[in-house]
Design a protein around this motif. Sequence first.
Motif, PDB file in Angstrom:
ATOM      1  N   GLY A 163      -9.069 -25.386   9.385  1.00 12.65           N
ATOM      2  CA  GLY A 163      -8.427 -26.337  10.254  1.00 12.65           C
ATOM      3  C   GLY A 163      -7.257 -26.600  10.027  1.00 12.65           C
ATOM      4  N   PRO A 164      -6.328 -27.799  10.265  1.00 14.83           N
ATOM      5  CA  PRO A 164      -5.342 -28.292   9.861  1.00 14.83           C
ATOM      6  C   PRO A 164      -4.674 -29.369   8.510  1.00 14.83           C
ATOM      7  CG  PRO A 164      -5.130 -29.105  12.227  1.00 14.83           C
ATOM      8  CD  PRO A 164      -5.895 -28.292  11.791  1.00 14.83           C
ATOM      9  N   ASN A 165      -5.886 -28.972   7.931  1.00 19.55           N
ATOM     10  CA  ASN A 165      -6.197 -30.091   6.503  1.00 19.55           C
ATOM     11  C   ASN A 165      -5.612 -29.155   5.098  1.00 19.55           C
ATOM     12  OD1 ASN A 165      -7.660 -31.241   4.172  1.00 19.55           O
ATOM     13  ND2 ASN A 165      -7.911 -32.479   6.090  1.00 19.55           N
ATOM     14  N   PRO A 166      -4.671 -29.227   4.883  1.00 20.66           N
ATOM     15  CA  PRO A 166      -4.094 -29.480   3.484  1.00 20.66           C
ATOM     16  C   PRO A 166      -5.036 -29.326   2.058  1.00 20.66           C
ATOM     17  CG  PRO A 166      -2.493 -30.320   4.342  1.00 20.66           C
ATOM     18  CD  PRO A 166      -3.431 -30.655   4.962  1.00 20.66           C
ATOM     19  N   GLU A 167      -6.594 -30.581   2.124  1.00 16.48           N
ATOM     20  CA  GLU A 167      -6.930 -30.158   0.982  1.00 16.48           C
ATOM     21  C   GLU A 167      -7.812 -28.768   1.437  1.00 16.48           C
ATOM     22  OE1 GLU A 167      -4.540 -33.856   1.495  1.00 16.48           O
ATOM     23  OE2 GLU A 167      -5.340 -32.867   2.845  1.00 16.48           O
ATOM     24  N   MET A 168      -8.525 -29.036   2.123  1.00 13.20           N
ATOM     25  CA  MET A 168      -9.266 -27.674   2.935  1.00 13.20           C
ATOM     26  C   MET A 168      -8.544 -26.425   2.242  1.00 13.20           C
ATOM     27  SD  MET A 168     -12.793 -27.186   3.385  1.00 13.20           S
ATOM     28  CE  MET A 168     -13.954 -25.888   3.674  1.00 13.20           C
ATOM     29  N   ILE A 169      -7.608 -26.431   2.655  1.00 14.53           N
ATOM     30  CA  ILE A 169      -7.271 -25.122   2.395  1.00 14.53           C
ATOM     31  C   ILE A 169      -6.795 -24.537   0.853  1.00 14.53           C
ATOM     32  CG2 ILE A 169      -4.948 -23.884   3.654  1.00 14.53           C
ATOM     33  CD1 ILE A 169      -4.996 -24.869   6.308  1.00 14.53           C
ATOM     34  N   GLY A 170      -6.191 -25.771   0.590  1.00 14.35           N
ATOM     35  CA  GLY A 170      -5.886 -25.660  -0.298  1.00 14.35           C
ATOM     36  C   GLY A 170      -7.011 -25.085  -1.742  1.00 14.35           C
ATOM     37  N   VAL A 171      -8.000 -25.710  -1.610  1.00 15.04           N
ATOM     38  CA  VAL A 171      -9.563 -25.594  -2.326  1.00 15.04           C
ATOM     39  C   VAL A 171      -9.621 -23.920  -2.220  1.00 15.04           C
ATOM     40  CG1 VAL A 171     -11.903 -26.046  -3.081  1.00 15.04           C
ATOM     41  CG2 VAL A 171     -10.357 -28.017  -2.304  1.00 15.04           C
ATOM     42  N   VAL A 172      -9.897 -23.380  -0.784  1.00 11.04           N
ATOM     43  CA  VAL A 172     -10.580 -21.927  -0.523  1.00 11.04           C
ATOM     44  C   VAL A 172      -9.207 -21.321  -0.960  1.00 11.04           C
ATOM     45  CG1 VAL A 172     -10.505 -20.287   1.084  1.00 11.04           C
ATOM     46  CG2 VAL A 172     -11.197 -23.195   1.974  1.00 11.04           C
ATOM     47  N   SER A 191     -17.873 -26.647  21.578  1.00 12.77           N
ATOM     48  CA  SER A 191     -19.081 -26.224  20.584  1.00 12.77           C
ATOM     49  C   SER A 191     -18.255 -25.601  19.074  1.00 12.77           C
ATOM     50  CB  SER A 191     -20.328 -25.956  20.431  1.00 12.77           C
ATOM     51  OG  SER A 191     -21.410 -26.747  21.490  1.00 12.77           O
ATOM     52  N   GLY A 192     -17.328 -24.967  19.460  1.00 14.14           N
ATOM     53  CA  GLY A 192     -16.695 -24.326  18.036  1.00 14.14           C
ATOM     54  C   GLY A 192     -16.454 -24.913  17.069  1.00 14.14           C
ATOM     55  N   PRO A 193     -15.681 -26.385  16.905  1.00  6.14           N
ATOM     56  CA  PRO A 193     -15.918 -27.027  15.463  1.00  6.14           C
ATOM     57  C   PRO A 193     -17.215 -26.906  14.796  1.00  6.14           C
ATOM     58  CG  PRO A 193     -15.607 -28.445  17.355  1.00  6.14           C
ATOM     59  CD  PRO A 193     -15.440 -27.022  18.082  1.00  6.14           C
ATOM     60  N   ILE A 194     -18.312 -27.439  15.653  1.00  6.65           N
ATOM     61  CA  ILE A 194     -19.440 -27.429  14.778  1.00  6.65           C
ATOM     62  C   ILE A 194     -19.992 -25.828  14.350  1.00  6.65           C
ATOM     63  CG2 ILE A 194     -21.994 -27.823  14.870  1.00  6.65           C
ATOM     64  CD1 ILE A 194     -21.539 -28.915  17.258  1.00  6.65           C
ATOM     65  N   SER A 195     -19.208 -24.792  14.505  1.00  8.66           N
ATOM     66  CA  SER A 195     -19.498 -23.240  14.199  1.00  8.66           C
ATOM     67  C   SER A 195     -18.711 -23.795  12.175  1.00  8.66           C
ATOM     68  CB  SER A 195     -18.597 -22.473  15.009  1.00  8.66           C
ATOM     69  OG  SER A 195     -19.675 -21.809  16.175  1.00  8.66           O
ATOM     70  N   SER A 196     -17.583 -24.137  12.710  1.00  9.34           N
ATOM     71  CA  SER A 196     -16.599 -24.203  11.204  1.00  9.34           C
ATOM     72  C   SER A 196     -17.470 -25.025  10.433  1.00  9.34           C
ATOM     73  CB  SER A 196     -15.646 -25.115  11.484  1.00  9.34           C
ATOM     74  OG  SER A 196     -14.661 -24.069  12.404  1.00  9.34           O
ATOM     75  N   CYS A 197     -17.931 -26.342  10.517  1.00  8.58           N
ATOM     76  CA  CYS A 197     -19.233 -26.812   9.873  1.00  8.58           C
ATOM     77  C   CYS A 197     -20.796 -26.194   9.478  1.00  8.58           C
ATOM     78  CB  CYS A 197     -19.959 -28.438  11.214  1.00  8.58           C
ATOM     79  SG  CYS A 197     -18.404 -29.860  11.478  1.00  8.58           S
ATOM     80  N   ILE A 198     -21.152 -25.079  10.232  1.00 11.17           N
ATOM     81  CA  ILE A 198     -22.023 -25.070   9.748  1.00 11.17           C
ATOM     82  C   ILE A 198     -21.506 -23.458   8.391  1.00 11.17           C
ATOM     83  CG2 ILE A 198     -23.887 -22.736  10.648  1.00 11.17           C
ATOM     84  CD1 ILE A 198     -23.898 -24.190  13.009  1.00 11.17           C
ATOM     85  N   THR A 199     -20.415 -22.851   9.044  1.00 10.43           N
ATOM     86  CA  THR A 199     -20.245 -21.656   7.719  1.00 10.43           C
ATOM     87  C   THR A 199     -19.713 -22.560   6.159  1.00 10.43           C
ATOM     88  OG1 THR A 199     -18.060 -21.221   9.081  1.00 10.43           O
ATOM     89  CG2 THR A 199     -19.735 -20.090   9.468  1.00 10.43           C
ATOM     90  N   ASN A 200     -19.691 -23.834   6.115  1.00 10.15           N
ATOM     91  CA  ASN A 200     -18.872 -24.440   5.268  1.00 10.15           C
ATOM     92  C   ASN A 200     -19.227 -24.991   4.764  1.00 10.15           C
ATOM     93  OD1 ASN A 200     -15.636 -23.567   5.312  1.00 10.15           O
ATOM     94  ND2 ASN A 200     -15.671 -23.653   6.785  1.00 10.15           N
ATOM     95  N   ALA A 201     -20.708 -25.643   5.409  1.00 11.79           N
ATOM     96  CA  ALA A 201     -21.566 -26.744   4.835  1.00 11.79           C
ATOM     97  C   ALA A 201     -21.928 -26.963   3.148  1.00 11.79           C
ATOM     98  CB  ALA A 201     -22.764 -27.266   5.843  1.00 11.79           C
ATOM     99  N   PHE A 237     -20.232 -24.581   0.888  1.00  7.64           N
ATOM    100  CA  PHE A 237     -18.817 -24.833   0.084  1.00  7.64           C
ATOM    101  C   PHE A 237     -18.180 -25.894   0.000  1.00  7.64           C
ATOM    102  CE2 PHE A 237     -14.080 -24.711   0.065  1.00  7.64           C
ATOM    103  CZ  PHE A 237     -13.804 -23.676  -1.156  1.00  7.64           C
ATOM    104  N   MET A 238     -18.422 -26.358   1.199  1.00 12.21           N
ATOM    105  CA  MET A 238     -17.831 -28.243   0.816  1.00 12.21           C
ATOM    106  C   MET A 238     -18.499 -29.086   0.041  1.00 12.21           C
ATOM    107  SD  MET A 238     -16.889 -28.770   4.982  1.00 12.21           S
ATOM    108  CE  MET A 238     -15.990 -30.094   4.580  1.00 12.21           C
ATOM    109  N   ASN A 239     -19.825 -29.078  -0.137  1.00 16.12           N
ATOM    110  CA  ASN A 239     -20.446 -29.944  -0.369  1.00 16.12           C
ATOM    111  C   ASN A 239     -20.870 -29.643  -2.283  1.00 16.12           C
ATOM    112  OD1 ASN A 239     -23.078 -31.701   0.753  1.00 16.12           O
ATOM    113  ND2 ASN A 239     -22.342 -29.591   1.547  1.00 16.12           N
TER     114      ASN A 239
END
Length: 357
Positions: free
Chosen positions: A180-189, A234-244, A246-248
Motif C-alpha cells: 500500500g502507500p507506505n514508504p517504509e514497507m515499500i523501501g524494505v521490499v 476483505s482485500g487488506p486481510i489478503s495483504s496481511c496473510i501474504t506479508n506476515a 516477511f514483516m515479522n
Amino acid sequence: MEFCIGSCAKIDEVGWARQAEDLGASHFGVGEGPLLFSDPYQYLALAARETSTIKLGTWVTNPLTRIPPVTANSIATLNALAPGRTFLGIGTANNALRSMGHRPATIHELDTALDTTRGLLAGERVTQDWLGQRREIEFLDKQGHWYNLDDPIDVWMSAGGPRGFAVAAKHADYMTYCLGPNPEMIGVVRRELDKAVAEAGRPPGSVKLVALSWFYRLRDGETWEDGIDNGFGSGPISSCITNAGFMNAHVDELGEGIVKASTDAATAYIGDPTAADAPHYLETWAKYLRGLDPVHRPLITKELVDYWCLYGSPDDLLEKTQLMREAGCDMVSVFLSNPFTATRDIADIGSSILARV
C-alpha cells in the motif's frame, strides 16, 4: 505510466479489459481459481480479440494445477492472438490450491516450473521430471503455425520471503508484491529485491517491482468504513496473510504495531484448520473475492486500510500513487476484489489516476 488492473476471470465481463485499455491502463490481468472463477485463458483469448494495445496475462497461475508445458502452451497460444502484449503471471498459489483443500506450491516447485516454462518459451529443448520419469521436451511446431514464441513474453512472479525474492531475481521481469502507500514497507521490499537481483548476477533494475493494492474512491461524505463496505471488502486481510512472515522478519524496521496488527488479522482470518469447529475449506473460500464477508468486518481496522489500500478522494488517490512510485515501485496495480463493482472501480481508476498523470 505503467498501471495494471486485475480481476477475477469472469467470462461474460471481457469488457473490463477493453474499458481498462480505453482509460489508459498498460496491463490487465486475471486470476485463476479452478473452483472459484472462470478459466483465465478463455477470458484472455476473448479479451485479446477486443483490445489492441493493453498487455494481457494471468495474475496469477501456478505450477500445480497446470504443469509447465501446459502453461507454456497456453501463454504462447495467447501470444499468437496478442503478439508482444502477453505476460505470464505465476506464483505458488493461495486461493487456487487452498480452495481445493491442498497446500500451495513450494518455492522449489515454482523455481523448477519456471526453469521448464522459460526454456520452452525460448524455443529450447529442456528436461522435465514428471510422473516419476525424466524426459526431454520442446515445442514441436518450429514454423509458428500453432503458437507464438517469437514475440517476448514477460514473466511476472508473485511470492514473498527471501527464497521467493531469490527465485523472482532469477526468473522474473516483474515481481508483484502486496503493498500500500507506505514508504517504509515499500523501501524494505525494494531493497531486498535489489539485493536478490545483485546476488543472482543480473544488472540493477532487471526486475521491476509491481505494488498490488486494493482500491476504492471515496464519494463526498464517505469514510474509510465505506471503503470496506462498498469497495475492497476483505482485500487488506489478503495483504496481511501474504506479508506476515516477511514483516515479522523485518519488525525492527517496520514497527511492532503494524506487524502485530497484520499478523493478528491474518491469523484470525485463517483460523486453526485443525480445530474441531473449524469450517470446511469449501465454506471458507465460498465468499472469496465476492465483496465483503460480514464475518471479516471486525478484523479490518483503519490501521490496516491505511497501510494496504489505495483509497480516498481523487486527489488522495493521485497523491498516494505518486508516493508509491517515488518510494520505489516501478508500477502500481490494483486488484479488484469485487466483480459486482468492477466496472465502477475501473472508471474511477481512470478518472482519478490515469487521466491525471
